[in-house]
Write an enzyme that holds these catalytic residues in place. Structure first.
Site, mmCIF file in Angstrom:
data_model
loop_
_atom_site.group_PDB
_atom_site.id
_atom_site.type_symbol
_atom_site.label_atom_id
_atom_site.label_comp_id
_atom_site.label_asym_id
_atom_site.label_seq_id
_atom_site.Cartn_x
_atom_site.Cartn_y
_atom_site.Cartn_z
ATOM 1 C CG ASN A 11 -26.066 -18.457 -7.048
ATOM 2 O OD1 ASN A 11 -25.292 -18.448 -6.087
ATOM 3 N ND2 ASN A 11 -25.907 -19.275 -8.078
ATOM 4 C CD1 TRP A 12 -25.472 -12.013 -4.603
ATOM 5 C CD2 TRP A 12 -23.941 -11.249 -3.159
ATOM 6 N NE1 TRP A 12 -25.695 -10.673 -4.418
ATOM 7 C CE2 TRP A 12 -24.779 -10.182 -3.538
ATOM 8 C CE3 TRP A 12 -22.919 -11.014 -2.246
ATOM 9 C CZ2 TRP A 12 -24.608 -8.886 -3.039
ATOM 10 C CZ3 TRP A 12 -22.758 -9.730 -1.743
ATOM 11 C CH2 TRP A 12 -23.580 -8.681 -2.149
ATOM 12 C CE LYS A 13 -23.677 -17.860 -10.558
ATOM 13 N NZ LYS A 13 -23.476 -18.162 -11.970
ATOM 14 C CG HIS A 99 -25.366 -23.441 -9.895
ATOM 15 N ND1 HIS A 99 -24.354 -23.280 -10.823
ATOM 16 C CD2 HIS A 99 -26.167 -22.356 -10.010
ATOM 17 C CE1 HIS A 99 -24.544 -22.137 -11.462
ATOM 18 N NE2 HIS A 99 -25.628 -21.548 -10.990
ATOM 19 C CD GLU A 101 -21.497 -21.155 -11.809
ATOM 20 O OE1 GLU A 101 -21.510 -20.841 -10.607
ATOM 21 O OE2 GLU A 101 -21.864 -20.382 -12.715
ATOM 22 C CD GLU A 166 -29.552 -21.443 -12.720
ATOM 23 O OE1 GLU A 166 -29.691 -20.234 -12.529
ATOM 24 O OE2 GLU A 166 -28.581 -22.083 -12.302
ATOM 25 N N GLY A 172 -24.406 -16.661 -17.076
ATOM 26 C CA GLY A 172 -23.302 -15.705 -17.147
ATOM 27 C C GLY A 172 -22.899 -15.325 -18.555
ATOM 28 C CB SER A 204 -28.239 -14.217 -19.101
ATOM 29 O OG SER A 204 -26.906 -14.692 -19.231
ATOM 30 N N GLY A 225 -27.962 -14.598 -10.948
ATOM 31 C CA GLY A 225 -26.555 -14.637 -10.559
ATOM 32 C C GLY A 225 -25.945 -13.255 -10.632
ATOM 33 N N GLY A 226 -25.227 -12.982 -11.722
ATOM 34 C CA GLY A 226 -24.475 -11.733 -11.860
ATOM 35 C C GLY A 226 -25.268 -10.481 -11.509
HETATM 36 P P1 PGA Z 1 -26.348 -15.542 -14.162
HETATM 37 O O1 PGA Z 1 -26.237 -16.812 -13.216
HETATM 38 O O2 PGA Z 1 -27.599 -14.809 -13.771
HETATM 39 O O3 PGA Z 1 -25.107 -14.745 -13.881
HETATM 40 O O4 PGA Z 1 -26.421 -16.040 -15.559
HETATM 41 C C1 PGA Z 1 -27.366 -17.559 -12.872
HETATM 42 C C2 PGA Z 1 -26.947 -18.740 -12.038
HETATM 43 O O5 PGA Z 1 -25.888 -19.320 -12.290
HETATM 44 O O6 PGA Z 1 -27.651 -19.119 -11.095
#
Ligand code: PGA
Length: 245
Positions: A11-13, A99, A101, A166, A172, A204, A225-226
């Protein structure tokens, strides 16, 4: 029982640009060439770069491209939105929905269920995100939060969806639940939605912890994500998944 598929969802956001996305799609494809077929990888760049990702895939690439959101309507007066038919027409096969976010921006369980139904109607596979806040975790209310989030998802056609657990406080943050906590929540989600449901863990996940998390019997993959922004980390995570097949 350990499922015979391991899903890795990158997930590149809101990150990347045309050339980075195209090059990453190509590099991921190369990294997957000799990987067992049980390892499946979905790359989710920002919507404006979905086509760049698709163009970056060599012929016979095993990388699948996913979006990070879609609207429940097929078309109409929804400024800034993207519909499931639009994604399907491009060749997108998966879509992350719900998600945290996006929930933080006002998406409700009702909206997410409608988006998921719209996605499935177009043959897209929804990747449905659920998870508790830090306050709910500390108050040991994870199950209550999940019950509310999962209740509307029961009506969806299974197994044509994936679930990503999640915990909001793990996203993050560099923090993760303990391995027994992850196993327990995944088992709970399967008990609600059906034992055949593929439940991914997200929050994470990185090159250092992927092996132990992916190795849990109840975990069918990871939403990353990150760490997914870095091809070296992704190669390590892919290798961890390969070790299970
Ligand atoms: P993260 O994000 O790996 O940076 O914690 C995961 C996500 O939000 O899907």
């Amino acid at each position: 029982m350990k499922s015979n598929t391991t899903w890795l969802v990158a997930n590149w956001k809101m990150n990347g640009n045309v050339s980075r996305v195209r090059d990453f799609a190509f590099s991921l494809s190369a990294a997957l060439m000799t990987v067992p077929s049980g390892v499946k990888l979905v790359y989710c760049p920002p919507a404006v770069y979905l086509q760049s990702a698709l163009y970056g895939l060599p012929q016979n690439s095993r990388v699948r491209v996913g979006a990070q959101h879609c609207h429940s309507a097929a078309e109409g007066a929804f400024t800034g939105e993207i519909s499931a038919p639009m994604l399907a027409e491009l060749g997108v096969r998966y879509v992350i929905l719900g998600h945290s976010e996006r929930r933080a921006m006002g998406e409700t369980d009702e909206m997410i269920a409608a988006e998921a139904a719209a996605a499935q109607a177009e043959g897209l596979v929804p990747i449905l995100c659920v998870g508790e806040s830090e306050a709910a975790y500390n108050a040991q209310k994870t199950t209550e939060v999940l019950n509310a989030q999962l209740s509307r998802l029961r009506a969806l056609a299974s197994p044509r969806f994936l679930v990503a657990y999640e915990p909001v406080w793990a996203i993050g943050s560099g923090k993760t639940p303990t391995l027994p906590e992850i196993s327990a929540v995944h088992s709970y989600i399967k008990s609600v939605l059906g034992s055949e449901t593929a439940v991914l863990y997200g929050g994470s996940v990185n090159a250092g912890n992927a092996k132990e998390i992916l190795g849990l019997a109840e975990v069918s993959g990871a939403l990353i994500g990150g760490a997914s922004l870095d091809i070296t980390s992704m190669r390590t995570i892919i290798a961890a998944a390969c070790g299970l097949h």
